[in-house]
Write a protein that holds these residues in place. Structure first.
Motif, PDB file in Angstrom:
ATOM      1  N   TYR A 280      15.250   8.764  -5.889  1.00 12.09           N
ATOM      2  CA  TYR A 280      14.153   9.030  -6.819  1.00 12.09           C
ATOM      3  C   TYR A 280      13.009   8.069  -6.546  1.00 12.09           C
ATOM      4  N   ASN A 281      11.784   8.617  -6.493  1.00 13.27           N
ATOM      5  CA  ASN A 281      10.597   7.799  -6.237  1.00 13.27           C
ATOM      6  C   ASN A 281       9.628   7.892  -7.419  1.00 13.27           C
ATOM      7  N   PRO A 282       9.662   6.919  -8.337  1.00 10.77           N
ATOM      8  CA  PRO A 282       8.779   6.980  -9.514  1.00 10.77           C
ATOM      9  C   PRO A 282       7.304   6.834  -9.168  1.00 10.77           C
ATOM     10  N   PHE A 283       6.994   6.337  -7.974  1.00 10.07           N
ATOM     11  CA  PHE A 283       5.604   6.098  -7.625  1.00 10.07           C
ATOM     12  C   PHE A 283       4.885   7.359  -7.142  1.00 10.07           C
ATOM     13  N   GLU A 284       5.628   8.420  -6.886  1.00 14.53           N
ATOM     14  CA  GLU A 284       4.965   9.672  -6.535  1.00 14.53           C
ATOM     15  C   GLU A 284       4.221  10.229  -7.744  1.00 14.53           C
ATOM     16  N   GLU A 285       4.856  10.255  -8.899  1.00 16.18           N
ATOM     17  CA  GLU A 285       4.198  10.723 -10.116  1.00 16.18           C
ATOM     18  C   GLU A 285       3.018   9.819 -10.461  1.00 16.18           C
ATOM     19  N   MET A 286       3.178   8.523 -10.254  1.00 12.32           N
ATOM     20  CA  MET A 286       2.092   7.591 -10.546  1.00 12.32           C
ATOM     21  C   MET A 286       0.880   7.853  -9.651  1.00 12.32           C
ATOM     22  N   PHE A 287       1.132   8.212  -8.394  1.00 12.89           N
ATOM     23  CA  PHE A 287       0.022   8.531  -7.495  1.00 12.89           C
ATOM     24  C   PHE A 287      -0.750   9.745  -7.993  1.00 12.89           C
ATOM     25  N   TYR A 288      -0.046  10.782  -8.389  1.00 12.92           N
ATOM     26  CA  TYR A 288      -0.719  12.003  -8.832  1.00 12.92           C
ATOM     27  C   TYR A 288      -1.432  11.817 -10.170  1.00 12.92           C
ATOM     28  N   GLY A 290      -3.337   9.243 -10.511  1.00 14.17           N
ATOM     29  CA  GLY A 290      -4.546   8.515 -10.144  1.00 14.17           C
ATOM     30  C   GLY A 290      -4.397   7.023  -9.946  1.00 14.17           C
ATOM     31  N   ASN A 291      -3.176   6.521  -9.885  1.00 18.52           N
ATOM     32  CA  ASN A 291      -2.949   5.096  -9.683  1.00 18.52           C
ATOM     33  C   ASN A 291      -3.006   4.741  -8.193  1.00 18.52           C
ATOM     34  N   ALA A 292      -3.205   3.469  -7.898  1.00 17.87           N
ATOM     35  CA  ALA A 292      -3.278   3.023  -6.509  1.00 17.87           C
ATOM     36  C   ALA A 292      -2.819   1.572  -6.387  1.00 17.87           C
ATOM     37  N   THR A 293      -2.256   1.236  -5.228  1.00 16.11           N
ATOM     38  CA  THR A 293      -1.924  -0.159  -4.922  1.00 16.11           C
ATOM     39  C   THR A 293      -2.864  -0.732  -3.873  1.00 16.11           C
ATOM     40  N   LEU A 294      -3.620   0.142  -3.212  1.00 19.20           N
ATOM     41  CA  LEU A 294      -4.589  -0.297  -2.208  1.00 19.20           C
ATOM     42  C   LEU A 294      -5.608   0.797  -2.003  1.00 19.20           C
ATOM     43  N   PHE A 295      -6.646   0.465  -1.257  1.00 14.07           N
ATOM     44  CA  PHE A 295      -7.656   1.461  -0.915  1.00 14.07           C
ATOM     45  C   PHE A 295      -7.758   1.531   0.600  1.00 14.07           C
ATOM     46  N   TYR A 296      -7.583   2.732   1.115  1.00  7.53           N
ATOM     47  CA  TYR A 296      -7.591   2.968   2.558  1.00  7.53           C
ATOM     48  C   TYR A 296      -8.720   3.937   2.868  1.00  7.53           C
ATOM     49  N   ARG A 297      -9.730   3.439   3.614  1.00  9.20           N
ATOM     50  CA  ARG A 297     -10.904   4.251   3.926  1.00  9.20           C
ATOM     51  C   ARG A 297     -11.532   4.836   2.661  1.00  9.20           C
ATOM     52  N   ASP A 298     -11.690   3.956   1.670  1.00 10.03           N
ATOM     53  CA  ASP A 298     -12.367   4.263   0.408  1.00 10.03           C
ATOM     54  C   ASP A 298     -11.587   5.220  -0.505  1.00 10.03           C
ATOM     55  N   ALA A 299     -10.342   5.484  -0.177  1.00  8.38           N
ATOM     56  CA  ALA A 299      -9.506   6.334  -1.035  1.00  8.38           C
ATOM     57  C   ALA A 299      -8.317   5.532  -1.535  1.00  8.38           C
ATOM     58  N   GLY A 300      -8.049   5.606  -2.836  1.00  9.76           N
ATOM     59  CA  GLY A 300      -6.902   4.906  -3.392  1.00  9.76           C
ATOM     60  C   GLY A 300      -5.604   5.598  -3.031  1.00  9.76           C
ATOM     61  N   ASP A 301      -4.563   4.817  -2.790  1.00 13.16           N
ATOM     62  CA  ASP A 301      -3.248   5.377  -2.489  1.00 13.16           C
ATOM     63  C   ASP A 301      -2.181   4.386  -2.914  1.00 13.16           C
ATOM     64  N   ILE A 302      -0.946   4.826  -2.888  1.00 13.04           N
ATOM     65  CA  ILE A 302       0.186   3.959  -3.197  1.00 13.04           C
ATOM     66  C   ILE A 302       1.071   3.891  -1.953  1.00 13.04           C
TER      67      ILE A 302
END
Length: 369
Positions: A280-288, A290-302
């Motif tokens: 189980y990956n709880p961070f997939e729901e968090m990504f959808y 709108g949460n982020a742990t970093l910004f890659y090429r101006d887009a937030g992602d986890i």
């Protein structure tokens, strides 16, 4: 009729009172992962550390190094304390670590020293000389075994011979088996630590998967291989114990939706989708959301994720179970001005920041007796 209603209401209030009086109490442990972003000392080692020396490109002085340690210690001491105010994380997985010495310096920081963290660390073959590691509070966690498993990837990763070798190799820490004639790309090993958390066996896998250098699409096969290796480690644990409690975590350099995670590990977005031997990956729901742990090429992602095995999401809390997850991103850790406003506060020309990633964490809970 009125008397019956009064009697009924009395029993309702009595039941609520009893329920509150017998409210369950829980033992809570925080498990965290943090990309320490270039935690280098100022000593010239055998690894590729020239950039992080006093006369190097980063002008990395002892004062800057000490400030970096203080900043990391501040963050680590606070993670999870909102819902677990009595303790910093019991387990801390980290990456971008130069050597064991920097971890020894970190755990001696005033904000962490009273937690008495132990260290599990191995030097990796990574070309930059950065490693993964696990810190643990000795009073709560007792490691019983630990080893690194090499990730065998090659510049010609899509070549059938190299791909077949990766897919068919057993999980092994015997690096003598590596075929050096296949133009290997040297990256971080995956660290497996097994031990007892307050008497319960727990398995932790710490990851720092290959970067997106050269482009996401071109480098994706490397991370897909990392996902497959991670799944093999998980399956090797399940083979020994079908009810194993496993946590796999790290900076994956991929999102929860990428092939390396969705197909390589087989991680699921929702608990009800997780079958026996699943993850189980709880961070997939968090990504959808709108949460982020970093910004890659101006887009937030986890890219920083913690995933748990099926045994950790069962409803019975008489033993340790997953409770909830979070991203630790307090205002002082965020850039407030300029082009990178809203990004994690990393090192600048005149300021020593924290990291280019926000840390992630989960809680494990069980009923106290």
């Amino acid at each position: 009729m009125r008397i019956k209603k009064i009697i009924a209401l009395f029993f309702v209030f009595f039941a609520v009172f009893c329920a509150n009086a017998q409210a369950k109490k829980y033992i809570v442990h925080t498990v965290a992962f943090y990309n320490f972003e270039n935690l280098f000392d100022t000593i010239n080692g055998t690894n590729n550390d020239e950039e992080w020396l006093p006369n190097g490109a980063q002008n990395w002085t002892s004062a800057k190094y000490k400030q970096k340690l203080h900043n990391l210690a501040k963050v680590l001491s606070e993670i999870g304390t909102t819902d677990n105010p009595n303790n910093s994380p019991t387990l801390i997985a980290g990456c971008e670590i130069e050597n064991r010495g920097v971890l020894e310096d970190l755990v001696k920081e005033p904000l962490l020293i009273n937690k008495d963290y132990g260290i599990v660390h191995f030097d990796s073959p990574d070309k930059r000389g950065i490693d993964v590691a696990l810190l643990y509070q000795k009073k709560h966690f007792r490691p019983t075994s630990y080893k690194t498993i090499p990730l065998l990837i090659y510049k010609n990763q899509m070549n059938a011979k190299a791909k077949e070798k990766n897919d068919n190799d057993d999980v092994s820490d015997d690096k003598s088996e590596i075929d050096k004639n296949l133009d290997r790309v040297y990256t971080r090993d995956q660290l497996l630590v097994t031990g007892f958390l307050d008497g319960e066996e727990i398995n932790v896998i710490v990851n720092h998967w290959p970067s997106r250098s050269g482009g996401e699409k071109k480098s994706s096969p490397f991370r897909e291989a990392a996902g497959r290796l991670n799944r093999k480690i998980i399956d090797s644990i399940y083979k020994i114990n079908p009810n194993a409690k496993i946590m796999t975590m790290g900076d994956l350099n991929d999102g929860s939706y990428n092939k390396s995670v969705k197909e390589g590990i087989g991680a699921k977005r929702k608990k009800e989708e997780v079958k026996e031997f699943g993850i189980y990956n709880p961070f997939e729901e968090m990504f959808y959301k709108g949460n982020a742990t970093l910004f890659y090429r101006d887009a937030g992602d986890i890219f920083d994720q913690i995933m748990v095995s099926e045994a950790l999401i069962r409803k019975d809390t008489s033993t340790f179970r997953y409770w909830k997850a979070g991203i630790y991103n307090k205002p002082y850790m965020i850039t407030t001005v300029g082009q990178y406003k809203g990004y994690p506060l990393r090192h600048g020309a005149n300021e020593i920041g924290y990291s280019d990633h926000f840390p992630v964490y989960i809680y494990l809970i069980k009923e106290s007796k």
